[in-house]
Scaffold this motif. Structure first.
Motif, PDB file in Angstrom:
ATOM      1  N   GLU A   1     -12.135   5.789   0.797  1.00  0.00           N
ATOM      2  CA  GLU A   1     -12.021   5.015   2.030  1.00  0.00           C
ATOM      3  C   GLU A   1     -12.562   3.600   1.819  1.00  0.00           C
ATOM      4  OE1 GLU A   1     -13.325   5.238   6.759  1.00  0.00           O
ATOM      5  OE2 GLU A   1     -13.843   6.846   5.348  1.00  0.00           O
ATOM      6  N   GLY A   2     -11.741   2.611   2.137  1.00  0.00           N
ATOM      7  CA  GLY A   2     -12.135   1.222   1.983  1.00  0.00           C
ATOM      8  C   GLY A   2     -11.906   0.656   0.606  1.00  0.00           C
ATOM      9  N   GLY A   3     -11.497   1.500  -0.345  1.00  0.00           N
ATOM     10  CA  GLY A   3     -11.265   1.031  -1.707  1.00  0.00           C
ATOM     11  C   GLY A   3      -9.833   0.566  -1.911  1.00  0.00           C
ATOM     12  N   PRO A   4      -9.573  -0.202  -2.963  1.00  0.00           N
ATOM     13  CA  PRO A   4      -8.215  -0.636  -3.271  1.00  0.00           C
ATOM     14  C   PRO A   4      -7.398   0.475  -3.908  1.00  0.00           C
ATOM     15  CG  PRO A   4      -9.735  -1.478  -4.909  1.00  0.00           C
ATOM     16  CD  PRO A   4     -10.574  -0.764  -3.895  1.00  0.00           C
ATOM     17  N   CYS A   5      -6.083   0.337  -3.857  1.00  0.00           N
ATOM     18  CA  CYS A   5      -5.158   1.256  -4.524  1.00  0.00           C
ATOM     19  C   CYS A   5      -4.681   0.572  -5.793  1.00  0.00           C
ATOM     20  CB  CYS A   5      -3.982   1.593  -3.613  1.00  0.00           C
ATOM     21  SG  CYS A   5      -2.826   2.797  -4.320  1.00  0.00           S
ATOM     22  N   LEU A   6      -4.880   1.229  -6.931  1.00  0.00           N
ATOM     23  CA  LEU A   6      -4.649   0.633  -8.250  1.00  0.00           C
ATOM     24  C   LEU A   6      -3.485   1.298  -8.966  1.00  0.00           C
ATOM     25  CD1 LEU A   6      -5.641  -1.037 -10.822  1.00  0.00           C
ATOM     26  CD2 LEU A   6      -7.048   0.987 -11.336  1.00  0.00           C
ATOM     27  N   VAL A   7      -2.640   0.489  -9.601  1.00  0.00           N
ATOM     28  CA  VAL A   7      -1.652   0.989 -10.554  1.00  0.00           C
ATOM     29  C   VAL A   7      -1.827   0.214 -11.850  1.00  0.00           C
ATOM     30  CG1 VAL A   7       0.034   1.722  -8.834  1.00  0.00           C
ATOM     31  CG2 VAL A   7       0.161  -0.595  -9.771  1.00  0.00           C
ATOM     32  N   VAL A   8      -1.500   0.865 -12.962  1.00  0.00           N
ATOM     33  CA  VAL A   8      -1.600   0.254 -14.286  1.00  0.00           C
ATOM     34  C   VAL A   8      -0.198   0.210 -14.885  1.00  0.00           C
ATOM     35  CG1 VAL A   8      -2.622   0.417 -16.582  1.00  0.00           C
ATOM     36  CG2 VAL A   8      -3.962   1.074 -14.574  1.00  0.00           C
ATOM     37  N   VAL A   9       0.203  -0.981 -15.356  1.00  0.00           N
ATOM     38  CA  VAL A   9       1.566  -1.207 -15.817  1.00  0.00           C
ATOM     39  C   VAL A   9       1.553  -1.616 -17.284  1.00  0.00           C
ATOM     40  CG1 VAL A   9       3.696  -2.510 -15.411  1.00  0.00           C
ATOM     41  CG2 VAL A   9       2.166  -1.994 -13.485  1.00  0.00           C
ATOM     42  N   SER A  10       2.484  -1.061 -18.050  1.00  0.00           N
ATOM     43  CA  SER A  10       2.646  -1.429 -19.455  1.00  0.00           C
ATOM     44  C   SER A  10       3.888  -2.280 -19.629  1.00  0.00           C
ATOM     45  CB  SER A  10       2.776  -0.171 -20.327  1.00  0.00           C
ATOM     46  OG  SER A  10       3.151  -0.536 -21.652  1.00  0.00           O
TER      47      SER A  10
ATOM     48  N   GLY B   1     -18.253  -2.881  -3.412  1.00  0.00           N
ATOM     49  CA  GLY B   1     -17.561  -1.992  -2.498  1.00  0.00           C
ATOM     50  C   GLY B   1     -17.128  -0.711  -3.180  1.00  0.00           C
ATOM     51  N   PRO B   2     -16.446   0.175  -2.449  1.00  0.00           N
ATOM     52  CA  PRO B   2     -15.994   1.441  -3.045  1.00  0.00           C
ATOM     53  C   PRO B   2     -14.947   1.187  -4.122  1.00  0.00           C
ATOM     54  CG  PRO B   2     -15.064   1.152  -0.854  1.00  0.00           C
ATOM     55  CD  PRO B   2     -16.081   0.067  -1.023  1.00  0.00           C
ATOM     56  N   PRO B   3     -14.918   2.036  -5.150  1.00  0.00           N
ATOM     57  CA  PRO B   3     -13.945   1.843  -6.229  1.00  0.00           C
ATOM     58  C   PRO B   3     -12.550   2.269  -5.792  1.00  0.00           C
ATOM     59  CG  PRO B   3     -15.159   3.861  -6.582  1.00  0.00           C
ATOM     60  CD  PRO B   3     -15.777   3.204  -5.384  1.00  0.00           C
ATOM     61  N   SER B   4     -11.590   1.880  -6.592  1.00  0.00           N
ATOM     62  CA  SER B   4     -10.213   2.306  -6.385  1.00  0.00           C
ATOM     63  C   SER B   4     -10.032   3.735  -6.855  1.00  0.00           C
ATOM     64  CB  SER B   4      -9.278   1.390  -7.174  1.00  0.00           C
ATOM     65  OG  SER B   4      -9.466   1.603  -8.577  1.00  0.00           O
TER      66      SER B   4
ATOM     67  N   GLU C   1      -2.992  -3.814 -11.456  1.00  0.00           N
ATOM     68  CA  GLU C   1      -2.511  -4.431 -10.221  1.00  0.00           C
ATOM     69  C   GLU C   1      -2.948  -3.558  -9.057  1.00  0.00           C
ATOM     70  OE1 GLU C   1       1.735  -6.058  -8.403  1.00  0.00           O
ATOM     71  OE2 GLU C   1       1.449  -5.896 -10.559  1.00  0.00           O
ATOM     72  N   TRP C   2      -3.481  -4.176  -8.016  1.00  0.00           N
ATOM     73  CA  TRP C   2      -4.015  -3.386  -6.913  1.00  0.00           C
ATOM     74  C   TRP C   2      -3.733  -4.048  -5.577  1.00  0.00           C
ATOM     75  CZ3 TRP C   2      -6.839  -6.072 -10.512  1.00  0.00           C
ATOM     76  CH2 TRP C   2      -7.654  -7.112 -10.061  1.00  0.00           C
ATOM     77  N   VAL C   3      -3.884  -3.265  -4.530  1.00  0.00           N
ATOM     78  CA  VAL C   3      -3.672  -3.737  -3.163  1.00  0.00           C
ATOM     79  C   VAL C   3      -4.757  -3.112  -2.299  1.00  0.00           C
ATOM     80  CG1 VAL C   3      -2.098  -1.842  -2.572  1.00  0.00           C
ATOM     81  CG2 VAL C   3      -1.956  -3.990  -1.317  1.00  0.00           C
ATOM     82  N   GLY C   4      -5.134  -3.782  -1.235  1.00  0.00           N
ATOM     83  CA  GLY C   4      -6.189  -3.251  -0.372  1.00  0.00           C
ATOM     84  C   GLY C   4      -7.562  -3.641  -0.865  1.00  0.00           C
TER      85      GLY C   4
ATOM     86  N   MET D   1       0.829  -1.193   0.000  1.00  0.00           N
ATOM     87  CA  MET D   1       0.000   0.000   0.000  1.00  0.00           C
ATOM     88  C   MET D   1       0.871   1.255   0.000  1.00  0.00           C
ATOM     89  SD  MET D   1      -3.014   1.321  -0.125  1.00  0.00           S
ATOM     90  CE  MET D   1      -4.223   0.074   0.376  1.00  0.00           C
ATOM     91  N   GLU D   2       1.964   1.228   0.740  1.00  0.00           N
ATOM     92  CA  GLU D   2       2.853   2.391   0.800  1.00  0.00           C
ATOM     93  C   GLU D   2       3.411   2.735  -0.574  1.00  0.00           C
ATOM     94  OE1 GLU D   2       6.894   3.951   3.126  1.00  0.00           O
ATOM     95  OE2 GLU D   2       6.125   1.930   3.453  1.00  0.00           O
ATOM     96  N   THR D   3       3.866   1.684  -1.306  1.00  0.00           N
ATOM     97  CA  THR D   3       4.404   1.923  -2.635  1.00  0.00           C
ATOM     98  C   THR D   3       3.330   2.415  -3.587  1.00  0.00           C
ATOM     99  OG1 THR D   3       6.107   0.232  -2.337  1.00  0.00           O
ATOM    100  CG2 THR D   3       5.584   0.865  -4.592  1.00  0.00           C
ATOM    101  N   CYS D   4       2.139   1.799  -3.522  1.00  0.00           N
ATOM    102  CA  CYS D   4       1.053   2.205  -4.419  1.00  0.00           C
ATOM    103  C   CYS D   4       0.670   3.660  -4.187  1.00  0.00           C
ATOM    104  CB  CYS D   4      -0.157   1.299  -4.205  1.00  0.00           C
ATOM    105  SG  CYS D   4      -1.495   1.557  -5.404  1.00  0.00           S
TER     106      CYS D   4
END
Length: 268
Positions: free
Chosen positions: A66-75, A153-156, A85-88, A51-54
Motif C-alpha cells: 500500500e502506497g508503494g510504486p508498481c515496478l516492471v523490469v524491461v530487457s 516510503g514503502p517499496p514496490s 520503470e515504475w508508476v505510482g 497503473m492498470e497495465t503495470c
C-alpha cells in the motif's frame, strides 16, 4: 538457465490481453549510468506506464505494498543492462532508491538483498532508470522506493529480468518483458525475429493444441498476441477484439513487420 527461466515466470493468464490500456506517448525523465561511471540525465520519449497495465503485467505473483510504486523490469537484449520503470508511489518524492538481488542458478536460490542505492539525479518526476554493468546471463530482481525529505516510503513489488549471454541471440523467456529496437534479433526455440522499435512483448507459456506445440507472446499494452507454432514453423498474429480501427491498424503494422522478419533455424 532453466532455473533462471523458472524463477522469472509469473502468472500471466492473458490478463493484459483481456484488459490492457494503450498508453499515450509522453516524455519521461530517464537516468542513464554510462559504462564509464558518468551519470547523465536525458529526457527520452517513452510510453506512459499506467497503473492498470503495470498491475496486469505483474499478475498475482507479486503484490504492491500500500502506497508503494508498481515496478516492471524491461530487457532490450543487452547482456549487461535492464530498464526499471515504475508508476505510482509518492508524488512528493525528493529522490528515488533501488535495491537488487540476483538469482543464484548454481544453488537455485535468491541471494541476499543489497543495500538501497540512490537513483542518480532523481526527483519527483523520475519514473525510469536504466541500470548497466550488470552480470550477464543472470536473473536480477529489484525493488524501488520513494524518499520524501529523508523518509523512505514503502517499496514496490519485486520484479526482475534476465540479462543475456554475450555472443548469443537474446531469448524471450516466459514472464519477461522485452522491448525491440528494430535491429536486435531475438529467439524463441528455433524461431529468430526482430521486434520493431518501441514494441514491448511479454513472454508467454508454452501451449499445445491439436497436436501442435507453440509459445504465445503477448503485447505489453494488451492489443494482441503472437503464437509461435513450433511443429509447423509458422507464426499466427492475433489482435484483441474491441480495438478501434486506428489502433488495430497501427498494431497490425507492427505485427506484420515482426512476422516478416521471422526466420526458422534448421533442425539440428
Amino acid at each position: 538457465m532453466e532455473r533462471i527461466r523458472r524463477m522469472s515466470r509469473r502468472a500471466w493468464a492473458g490478463m493484459v490481453v483481456a484488459g490492457g490500456v494503450v498508453a499515450a506517448a509522453i516524455v519521461v525523465p530517464v537516468v542513464l549510468l554510462g559504462g564509464g561511471g558518468e551519470e547523465a540525465r536525458v529526457d527520452a520519449p517513452r510510453a506512459a506506464l499506467s497503473m492498470e497495465t503495470c498491475l496486469a503485467v505483474i499478475g498475482s505473483s507479486e503484490t504492491v505494498p500500500e502506497g508503494g510504486p508498481c515496478l516492471v523490469v524491461v530487457s532490450d537484449g543487452s547482456p549487461d543492462a535492464l530498464l526499471l520503470e515504475w508508476v505510482g508511489g509518492s508524488d512528493d518524492a525528493t529522490r528515488w532508491q533501488y535495491r537488487r538481488t540476483r538469482w543464484n542458478s548454481a544453488e537455485s536460490r535468491q541471494e541476499p538483498w543489497g543495500a538501497w542505492q540512490e537513483v542518480p539525479s532523481s526527483d519527483s518526476a523520475t519514473r525510469a532508470y536504466r541500470l548497466d554493468r550488470l552480470t550477464s546471463s543472470t536473473g536480477h530482481r529489484f525493488e524501488v522506493r520513494a524518499v520524501v525529505d529523508g523518509v523512505a516510503g514503502p517499496p514496490s513489488n519485486l520484479d526482475g529480468g534476465i540479462t543475456h549471454e554475450p555472443g548469443r541471440l537474446p531469448a524471450l523467456y516466459a514472464g519477461n518483458i522485452v522491448e525491440g529496437d528494430g535491429r536486435t534479433e531475438w529467439q524463441i526455440g528455433s524461431f529468430v525475429f526482430t521486434i520493431p522499435d518501441g514494441l514491448r512483448l511479454v513472454g508467454g507459456l508454452t501451449w499445445a493444441s491439436d497436436g501442435d506445440s507453440g509459445t504465445a507472446v503477448y503485447d505489453f499494452n494488451g492489443r494482441g498476441s503472437l503464437n509461435f507454432i513450433h511443429t509447423r514453423g509458422v507464426v499466427r498474429p492475433h489482435t484483441r477484439d474491441g480495438l478501434s480501427a486506428g489502433a488495430r491498424l497501427r498494431f497490425q503494422v507492427l505485427l506484420n513487420a515482426l512476422v516478416d522478419s521471422v526466420r526458422v533455424l534448421p533442425s539440428e
